[in-house]
Scaffold this motif. Structure first.
Motif, mmCIF file in Angstrom:
data_model
loop_
_atom_site.group_PDB
_atom_site.id
_atom_site.type_symbol
_atom_site.label_atom_id
_atom_site.label_comp_id
_atom_site.label_asym_id
_atom_site.label_seq_id
_atom_site.Cartn_x
_atom_site.Cartn_y
_atom_site.Cartn_z
ATOM 1 N N SER A 31 -36.857 11.207 17.180
ATOM 2 C CA SER A 31 -38.255 10.762 17.271
ATOM 3 C C SER A 31 -38.372 9.257 17.505
ATOM 4 O O SER A 31 -39.322 8.812 18.139
ATOM 5 C CB SER A 31 -39.072 11.213 16.057
ATOM 6 O OG SER A 31 -38.516 10.709 14.897
ATOM 7 N N ASP A 32 -37.388 8.464 17.056
ATOM 8 C CA ASP A 32 -37.412 7.023 17.371
ATOM 9 C C ASP A 32 -37.259 6.800 18.880
ATOM 10 O O ASP A 32 -37.962 5.978 19.472
ATOM 11 C CB ASP A 32 -36.258 6.299 16.659
ATOM 12 C CG ASP A 32 -36.693 5.757 15.303
ATOM 13 O OD1 ASP A 32 -37.901 5.883 14.978
ATOM 14 O OD2 ASP A 32 -35.830 5.230 14.579
ATOM 15 N N ALA A 35 -40.380 7.773 20.580
ATOM 16 C CA ALA A 35 -41.460 6.798 20.351
ATOM 17 C C ALA A 35 -41.304 5.616 21.317
ATOM 18 O O ALA A 35 -42.301 5.002 21.703
ATOM 19 C CB ALA A 35 -41.446 6.323 18.903
ATOM 20 N N ASP A 81 -53.200 2.392 12.497
ATOM 21 C CA ASP A 81 -53.701 3.755 12.736
ATOM 22 C C ASP A 81 -53.996 3.971 14.213
ATOM 23 O O ASP A 81 -53.726 5.040 14.759
ATOM 24 C CB ASP A 81 -54.975 4.011 11.916
ATOM 25 C CG ASP A 81 -54.661 4.148 10.425
ATOM 26 O OD1 ASP A 81 -53.464 4.287 10.089
ATOM 27 O OD2 ASP A 81 -55.604 4.104 9.614
ATOM 28 N N ASN A 84 -50.708 4.388 15.973
ATOM 29 C CA ASN A 84 -50.143 5.708 15.678
ATOM 30 C C ASN A 84 -50.875 6.818 16.431
ATOM 31 O O ASN A 84 -50.248 7.787 16.864
ATOM 32 C CB ASN A 84 -50.187 5.993 14.168
ATOM 33 C CG ASN A 84 -49.128 5.186 13.424
ATOM 34 O OD1 ASN A 84 -48.176 4.697 14.023
ATOM 35 N ND2 ASN A 84 -49.313 5.023 12.119
ATOM 36 N N HIS A 88 -48.111 8.895 18.166
ATOM 37 C CA HIS A 88 -47.696 10.136 17.501
ATOM 38 C C HIS A 88 -47.967 11.419 18.300
ATOM 39 O O HIS A 88 -47.072 12.252 18.430
ATOM 40 C CB HIS A 88 -48.313 10.227 16.102
ATOM 41 C CG HIS A 88 -47.659 9.289 15.130
ATOM 42 N ND1 HIS A 88 -48.056 9.163 13.819
ATOM 43 C CD2 HIS A 88 -46.629 8.421 15.286
ATOM 44 C CE1 HIS A 88 -47.304 8.259 13.218
ATOM 45 N NE2 HIS A 88 -46.436 7.792 14.090
ATOM 46 N N VAL A 91 -45.415 11.718 21.004
ATOM 47 C CA VAL A 91 -44.074 12.056 20.497
ATOM 48 C C VAL A 91 -44.029 13.552 20.177
ATOM 49 O O VAL A 91 -43.060 14.246 20.492
ATOM 50 C CB VAL A 91 -43.726 11.218 19.243
ATOM 51 C CG1 VAL A 91 -42.466 11.746 18.563
ATOM 52 C CG2 VAL A 91 -43.547 9.755 19.626
ATOM 53 N N ARG A 92 -45.102 14.042 19.557
ATOM 54 C CA ARG A 92 -45.144 15.475 19.214
ATOM 55 C C ARG A 92 -45.061 16.343 20.472
ATOM 56 O O ARG A 92 -44.324 17.323 20.520
ATOM 57 C CB ARG A 92 -46.425 15.798 18.447
ATOM 58 C CG ARG A 92 -46.147 16.127 16.983
ATOM 59 C CD ARG A 92 -47.309 16.786 16.293
ATOM 60 N NE ARG A 92 -48.575 16.125 16.528
ATOM 61 C CZ ARG A 92 -49.030 15.097 15.830
ATOM 62 N NH1 ARG A 92 -48.334 14.609 14.828
ATOM 63 N NH2 ARG A 92 -50.200 14.554 16.106
ATOM 64 N N ILE A 112 -36.087 12.476 12.142
ATOM 65 C CA ILE A 112 -37.417 11.902 11.875
ATOM 66 C C ILE A 112 -37.320 10.958 10.682
ATOM 67 O O ILE A 112 -37.303 11.395 9.528
ATOM 68 C CB ILE A 112 -38.454 13.025 11.586
ATOM 69 C CG1 ILE A 112 -38.433 14.061 12.713
ATOM 70 C CG2 ILE A 112 -39.849 12.433 11.383
ATOM 71 C CD1 ILE A 112 -39.428 15.182 12.545
ATOM 72 N N GLY A 118 -44.358 11.365 6.036
ATOM 73 C CA GLY A 118 -45.351 12.098 6.829
ATOM 74 C C GLY A 118 -45.592 13.513 6.334
ATOM 75 O O GLY A 118 -46.302 14.279 6.971
#
Ligand code: ADP
Length: 400
Positions: A31-32, A35, A81, A84, A88, A91-92, A112, A118
């Motif tokens: 996930s890094d 991102a 926020d 993100n 986010h 990334v998902r 993750i 999270g």
């Protein structure tokens, strides 16, 4: 396919463990790395960042100016926020694409870093946490990565603490020793747990349990039960009316067969049947054989003792899931006995004697049903005492 959640504090050795898993054939979803990918030069993610935070976030090379981005969000939670909300979901989406492209029998490892922070652990059939204590992590980050010590410390302080991560861990990989020791632990995890779990999951097969063996109470049982309960509650959604840890492992201080029993309450067995497929997909396949508890004199109607019965695909955690109608006789009985045994030391000692005898008589027979059957007469005889205790203590089941 099996999806494994891999996490650990910064510097714990998570990436090192992930590399070893990939050597065995795991499909890594990092996930890094994602991102970074979703806001790379020319990406529409980066375009949205520039639109939101201004063109000064763009470096001369067209890449995101990371130090500047970090200083914008560092002291401003609202800005974080907003960032993100851009990063986010992308990334998902990328993670989902990579998972969908993996072979049907893949072991997908999702690395993750903030899995615990999270609250994502219930979304994985298995969570692996790499652990090394904070001082060791500082030494490694400073030594091999060249990170300034103050940076290493403040990053560690901003993450979940070890206890929170430990509570989320189905598997704790201790990386306090050498890299070779970590590799050996990963090799064993791969062969003994991940490979058979993947196969069992794909074939919707319950991992076999051994013959009943009474062991001393394990202080980890409640946390193991809580992790499985969270997964089951997530699958059950609005069909679920609560998941309770029942049986001997739910009674502190009682030696028990190393099986976690859980009870999922539902409105009707139709709801239970509607959930069966999703439970199987999450690692709790149906056991087709036992659908009924033995009716008791308090309520001889067999219909009130029907249930659905599931197990666990995980060879590392034998688990029995009883899905029962909330308020039914069988549902109430499981909770009453648990709570009475928790409260009454003499009853606990008596029951332990019965368990030891049943264990002896089962020998090497690993039929879980036989062990339960051998204990049944004691439960029948003890029921009036449990009921008396319930009346005298004002006991109420979780639904009142
Ligand atoms: P994470 O991905 O959890 O942040 P890494 O796997 O990158 O951690 O490990 C952090 C640093 O520590 C890396 O430079 C790595 O090579 C080193 N490292 C990892 N495990 C060990 C170990 N057992 N002994 C010494 N150094 C290690």
């Amino acid at each position: 396919m099996l999806r494994v959640g891999l996490t650990g504090g910064i510097g714990s050795g998570k990436s090192t463990a992930a590399r070893r898993l990939v050597e065995h054939g795991a499909v890594l979803v990092d996930s890094d790395a994602l991102a970074r990918e979703v806001v790379a030069a020319g990406s529409e993610g980066l375009a949205e960042i520039v639109e939101t935070f201004g063109p000064e976030l763009l470096g001369p090379d067209g890449e995101l100016d990371r130090p500047k981005m970090a200083s914008v969000v560092f002291a401003d939670p609202a800005a974080r926020d907003r960032l993100n909300a851009i990063v986010h979901p992308r990334v998902r989406r990328r993670s989902d694409e990579l998972i969908a492209a993996a072979p049907a029998d893949a072991i997908v490892v999702q690395d993750i870093p903030l899995l615990v922070e999270g609250r994502m652990s219930a979304f994985f059939p298995l969570v692996v946490v790499v652990h090394a204590d904070a001082e060791e992590r500082v030494r490694r980050l400073v030594g091999s990565r060249g990170m300034p010590e103050a940076d290493a410390r403040s990053r560690i302080a901003a993450q979940a603490d070890d206890d929170a991560r430990r509570a989320a861990a189905d598997v704790l990989l201790d990386n306090s020793g050498t890299p070779d020791e970590l590799s050996a632990a990963v090799d064993e995890l791969w062969a003994r747990r991940l490979v058979p779990l993947e196969e069992n999951l794909r074939l919707r097969r319950v991992a076999p349990g051994g013959p009943p063996r009474l062991v001393d109470p394990d202080p980890q049982w409640p946390a193991q039960a809580a992790r499985a309960a969270a997964r089951i509650a997530l699958v059950a959604g609005e069909h679920g009316l609560g998941v309770e840890h029942i049986g001997s492992t739910a009674v502190p201080g009682l030696p028990a067969n190393d099986v976690i029993d859980l009870q999922l309450a539902v409105r009707s067995l139709d709801d239970a049947d509607a959930l069966a497929g999703a439970l199987g997909e999450a690692g709790f396949p149906a056991r087709p054989t036992i659908t009924q508890d033995n009716p008791k004199p308090i309520d001889p109607d067999p219909a009130h003792w029907r249930k659905r019965y599931h197990g666990s695909a995980d060879p590392g955690r034998v688990l029995h899931l009883h899905v029962r109608e909330a308020g039914s006789a069988g549902w109430r009985y499981a909770l009453l006995f648990r709570d009475w045994l928790r409260a009454d030391e003499a009853a606990r000692a008596e029951y332990l004697g019965v368990k030891r005898q049943a264990e002896r008589r089962c020998g090497d027979d690993s039929d879980a049903g036989r062990y339960v059957e051998l204990k049944e007469p004691w439960f029948d005889a003890a029921l009036p005492r449990a009921e008396r205790w319930a009346t005298e203590s004002g006991w109420r089941s979780p639904l009142g």
